[in-house]
Scaffold this motif. Structure first.
Motif, PDB file in Angstrom:
ATOM      1  N   ASP A  77       1.071  -1.217  -0.064  1.00 14.94           N
ATOM      2  CA  ASP A  77      -0.644   0.260   0.046  1.00 14.94           C
ATOM      3  C   ASP A  77       0.665   1.858  -0.229  1.00 14.94           C
ATOM      4  O   ASP A  77       1.438   0.771   0.268  1.00 14.94           O
ATOM      5  CB  ASP A  77      -0.754   0.124   1.450  1.00 14.94           C
ATOM      6  CG  ASP A  77      -2.231  -1.273   1.401  1.00 14.94           C
ATOM      7  OD1 ASP A  77      -2.560  -1.047  -0.307  1.00 14.94           O
ATOM      8  OD2 ASP A  77      -2.394  -1.405   2.393  1.00 14.94           O
ATOM      9  N   GLY A  78       0.686   1.934  -0.607  1.00 18.07           N
ATOM     10  CA  GLY A  78       1.063   3.558  -0.539  1.00 18.07           C
ATOM     11  C   GLY A  78       1.410   3.858  -1.815  1.00 18.07           C
ATOM     12  O   GLY A  78       1.891   2.887  -3.138  1.00 18.07           O
ATOM     13  N   ILE A  79       2.077   5.075  -2.163  1.00 14.09           N
ATOM     14  CA  ILE A  79       2.419   5.822  -3.526  1.00 14.09           C
ATOM     15  C   ILE A  79       3.842   5.758  -3.940  1.00 14.09           C
ATOM     16  O   ILE A  79       3.924   6.207  -4.895  1.00 14.09           O
ATOM     17  CB  ILE A  79       1.924   7.122  -3.450  1.00 14.09           C
ATOM     18  CG1 ILE A  79       2.328   7.647  -3.035  1.00 14.09           C
ATOM     19  CG2 ILE A  79       0.370   6.983  -3.388  1.00 14.09           C
ATOM     20  CD1 ILE A  79       2.509   9.687  -2.690  1.00 14.09           C
ATOM     21  N   ASP A  80       5.352   4.516  -3.127  1.00 17.29           N
ATOM     22  CA  ASP A  80       6.499   4.980  -3.420  1.00 17.29           C
ATOM     23  C   ASP A  80       6.832   3.528  -3.826  1.00 17.29           C
ATOM     24  O   ASP A  80       6.312   2.513  -3.708  1.00 17.29           O
ATOM     25  CB  ASP A  80       6.665   4.892  -1.840  1.00 17.29           C
ATOM     26  CG  ASP A  80       8.273   4.877  -2.380  1.00 17.29           C
ATOM     27  OD1 ASP A  80       8.398   5.768  -3.671  1.00 17.29           O
ATOM     28  OD2 ASP A  80       9.467   5.483  -1.612  1.00 17.29           O
ATOM     29  N   TRP A  81       6.608   3.907  -5.385  1.00 19.00           N
ATOM     30  CA  TRP A  81       6.777   2.917  -6.033  1.00 19.00           C
ATOM     31  C   TRP A  81       8.428   2.535  -6.040  1.00 19.00           C
ATOM     32  O   TRP A  81       9.318   2.039  -6.506  1.00 19.00           O
ATOM     33  CB  TRP A  81       6.547   3.228  -7.431  1.00 19.00           C
ATOM     34  CG  TRP A  81       5.485   2.948  -7.781  1.00 19.00           C
ATOM     35  CD1 TRP A  81       4.609   4.050  -7.480  1.00 19.00           C
ATOM     36  CD2 TRP A  81       4.689   2.344  -9.134  1.00 19.00           C
ATOM     37  NE1 TRP A  81       3.769   3.687  -7.006  1.00 19.00           N
ATOM     38  CE2 TRP A  81       3.237   3.397  -8.418  1.00 19.00           C
ATOM     39  CE3 TRP A  81       4.424   1.212  -9.711  1.00 19.00           C
ATOM     40  CZ2 TRP A  81       1.925   2.701  -9.228  1.00 19.00           C
ATOM     41  CZ3 TRP A  81       3.726   0.672  -9.968  1.00 19.00           C
ATOM     42  CH2 TRP A  81       2.519   0.994 -10.079  1.00 19.00           C
ATOM     43  N   THR A  82       9.395   3.056  -5.368  1.00 20.98           N
ATOM     44  CA  THR A  82      10.805   3.326  -5.424  1.00 20.98           C
ATOM     45  C   THR A  82      11.243   2.043  -4.938  1.00 20.98           C
ATOM     46  O   THR A  82      13.032   1.806  -5.720  1.00 20.98           O
ATOM     47  CB  THR A  82      11.897   4.467  -3.945  1.00 20.98           C
ATOM     48  OG1 THR A  82      11.265   5.681  -4.827  1.00 20.98           O
ATOM     49  CG2 THR A  82      13.308   4.200  -4.364  1.00 20.98           C
ATOM     50  N   HIS A  83      10.951   1.552  -4.407  1.00 21.39           N
ATOM     51  CA  HIS A  83      11.501   0.213  -3.732  1.00 21.39           C
ATOM     52  C   HIS A  83      11.078  -1.407  -4.267  1.00 21.39           C
ATOM     53  O   HIS A  83      11.716  -2.255  -4.425  1.00 21.39           O
ATOM     54  CB  HIS A  83      10.686  -0.101  -2.796  1.00 21.39           C
ATOM     55  CG  HIS A  83      11.121   0.379  -1.457  1.00 21.39           C
ATOM     56  ND1 HIS A  83      12.826   0.918  -1.231  1.00 21.39           N
ATOM     57  CD2 HIS A  83      10.590   1.513  -0.812  1.00 21.39           C
ATOM     58  CE1 HIS A  83      12.904   1.705  -0.217  1.00 21.39           C
ATOM     59  NE2 HIS A  83      11.317   2.132  -0.071  1.00 21.39           N
ATOM     60  N   THR A 120      -1.088  10.563  -5.358  1.00 20.66           N
ATOM     61  CA  THR A 120      -1.658  10.382  -4.127  1.00 20.66           C
ATOM     62  C   THR A 120      -3.755   9.490  -4.324  1.00 20.66           C
ATOM     63  O   THR A 120      -4.176   9.942  -5.013  1.00 20.66           O
ATOM     64  CB  THR A 120      -2.130  12.046  -3.143  1.00 20.66           C
ATOM     65  OG1 THR A 120      -0.910  12.057  -3.419  1.00 20.66           O
ATOM     66  CG2 THR A 120      -2.832  11.327  -1.843  1.00 20.66           C
ATOM     67  N   GLY A 121      -3.759   8.267  -3.466  1.00 22.32           N
ATOM     68  CA  GLY A 121      -4.488   7.064  -3.824  1.00 22.32           C
ATOM     69  C   GLY A 121      -4.988   6.782  -5.214  1.00 22.32           C
ATOM     70  O   GLY A 121      -5.106   5.309  -4.849  1.00 22.32           O
ATOM     71  N   GLY A 132      -7.460   0.561 -21.742  1.00 18.32           N
ATOM     72  CA  GLY A 132      -7.316   1.401 -20.874  1.00 18.32           C
ATOM     73  C   GLY A 132      -6.917   0.800 -19.355  1.00 18.32           C
ATOM     74  O   GLY A 132      -6.655  -0.217 -18.718  1.00 18.32           O
ATOM     75  N   ASN A 133      -6.996   2.022 -18.365  1.00 17.91           N
ATOM     76  CA  ASN A 133      -6.692   1.545 -17.152  1.00 17.91           C
ATOM     77  C   ASN A 133      -8.262   2.061 -16.172  1.00 17.91           C
ATOM     78  O   ASN A 133      -8.646   2.739 -16.321  1.00 17.91           O
ATOM     79  CB  ASN A 133      -5.409   1.822 -16.880  1.00 17.91           C
ATOM     80  CG  ASN A 133      -6.236   3.869 -16.492  1.00 17.91           C
ATOM     81  OD1 ASN A 133      -6.372   4.350 -15.665  1.00 17.91           O
ATOM     82  ND2 ASN A 133      -4.924   4.299 -17.160  1.00 17.91           N
ATOM     83  N   ALA A 134      -8.445   1.105 -15.446  1.00 15.28           N
ATOM     84  CA  ALA A 134     -10.011   1.630 -14.320  1.00 15.28           C
ATOM     85  C   ALA A 134      -9.379   2.142 -13.357  1.00 15.28           C
ATOM     86  O   ALA A 134      -8.284   2.965 -13.452  1.00 15.28           O
ATOM     87  CB  ALA A 134     -10.092   0.187 -13.337  1.00 15.28           C
ATOM     88  N   GLY A 135     -10.346   3.645 -13.522  1.00 19.14           N
ATOM     89  CA  GLY A 135      -9.788   4.248 -12.388  1.00 19.14           C
ATOM     90  C   GLY A 135      -9.859   5.842 -13.333  1.00 19.14           C
ATOM     91  O   GLY A 135     -10.189   5.827 -14.321  1.00 19.14           O
ATOM     92  N   SER A 136      -9.035   6.412 -12.493  1.00 22.78           N
ATOM     93  CA  SER A 136      -9.056   8.065 -13.304  1.00 22.78           C
ATOM     94  C   SER A 136      -6.729   7.965 -13.643  1.00 22.78           C
ATOM     95  O   SER A 136      -6.588   6.376 -13.319  1.00 22.78           O
ATOM     96  CB  SER A 136      -8.602   9.384 -11.580  1.00 22.78           C
ATOM     97  OG  SER A 136      -7.955   8.162 -10.543  1.00 22.78           O
ATOM     98  N   ASN A 137      -6.666   8.903 -14.245  1.00 23.70           N
ATOM     99  CA  ASN A 137      -5.486   8.855 -14.443  1.00 23.70           C
ATOM    100  C   ASN A 137      -4.429   9.364 -13.552  1.00 23.70           C
ATOM    101  O   ASN A 137      -4.958   8.876 -12.603  1.00 23.70           O
ATOM    102  CB  ASN A 137      -5.306  10.265 -15.244  1.00 23.70           C
ATOM    103  CG  ASN A 137      -6.114  10.624 -16.365  1.00 23.70           C
ATOM    104  OD1 ASN A 137      -6.956  10.016 -16.628  1.00 23.70           O
ATOM    105  ND2 ASN A 137      -5.682  11.920 -17.072  1.00 23.70           N
ATOM    106  N   ILE A 138      -3.246   8.716 -13.760  1.00 20.63           N
ATOM    107  CA  ILE A 138      -2.099   8.594 -12.643  1.00 20.63           C
ATOM    108  C   ILE A 138      -0.537   9.163 -13.046  1.00 20.63           C
ATOM    109  O   ILE A 138      -0.556   9.069 -14.423  1.00 20.63           O
ATOM    110  CB  ILE A 138      -1.746   7.032 -11.862  1.00 20.63           C
ATOM    111  CG1 ILE A 138      -1.041   6.418 -11.495  1.00 20.63           C
ATOM    112  CG2 ILE A 138      -1.113   6.160 -14.090  1.00 20.63           C
ATOM    113  CD1 ILE A 138      -0.948   5.112 -11.089  1.00 20.63           C
TER     114      ILE A 138
END
Length: 179
Positions: A77-83, A120-121, A132-138
């Motif tokens: 969970d979270g928005i950090d893809w660094t790892h 965020t989110g 396409g992708n589900a949800g909003s733009n990323i």
């Protein structure tokens, strides 16, 4: 006739050391910046590869694909893809990786001072069979040790289209902060 000893005088050695110090002072930051730029470019390439593989797998198999920060055990969970991040075929549609769901990609943690943060989110992307992708733009913000002025964004629209851009100053600064 006297023979002069071969070698350097103390003054010559000090002058040479001063020149080497000045050149190192100029070259070292440039080399560090080049290394950070290379690591940042590699991270962007790996993310693009993960995105393309996810879209292709979803379109070819008719199965949704999840792309999220995580490892072979599943999403974090979270928005950090660094790892690091993974892409997997979500056969049961529950957005949680099960051992029987195919792991399509696994990106290793980013090197150097490179950071990758998503909107965020938006802790994961779900690619549908239509591309396409589900949800909003990323929007991902990619930054590195060169500072916030070198940060860039990678945006995926709902229809699956990808583009790059420049982040806001606040997003670039937030990307540089430790999580």
């Amino acid at each position: 006739m006297r023979r002069r000893n071969a070698g350097f005088t103390l003054i010559e050695a000090v002058a040479a050391a001063a020149v080497i110090s000045i050149l190192a002072g100029i070259a070292l930051p440039a080399l560090q910046d080049a290394g950070e730029a290379a690591r940042s470019g590699a991270a962007k390439g790996t993310l693009f590869d993960s995105w393309m593989s996810s879209v292709a797998h979803a379109a070819n198999t008719g199965v949704e694909v999840v792309l999220c920060p995580g490892d072979a055990n599943g999403c974090r969970d979270g928005i950090d893809w660094t790892h690091g991040w993974i892409a997997y075929a979500d056969l049961d549609g529950n957005r949680t990786r099960s051992p029987d769901e195919t792991l399509l990609k696994q990106a290793e943690p980013l090197g150097g001072k490179v950071h990758l943060r998503s909107t965020t989110g938006r802790t994961r992307m779900v690619f549908q069979p239509n591309g396409g992708n589900a949800g909003s733009n990323i929007t991902w913000t990619l930054c590195d040790g060169r500072g916030p002025e070198a940060a860039t964004t990678i945006v995926v629209a709902n229809n699956g289209r990808l583009r790059t851009g420049t982040p806001t100053a606040a997003a670039a600064q937030a990307c540089m902060a430790a999580m």
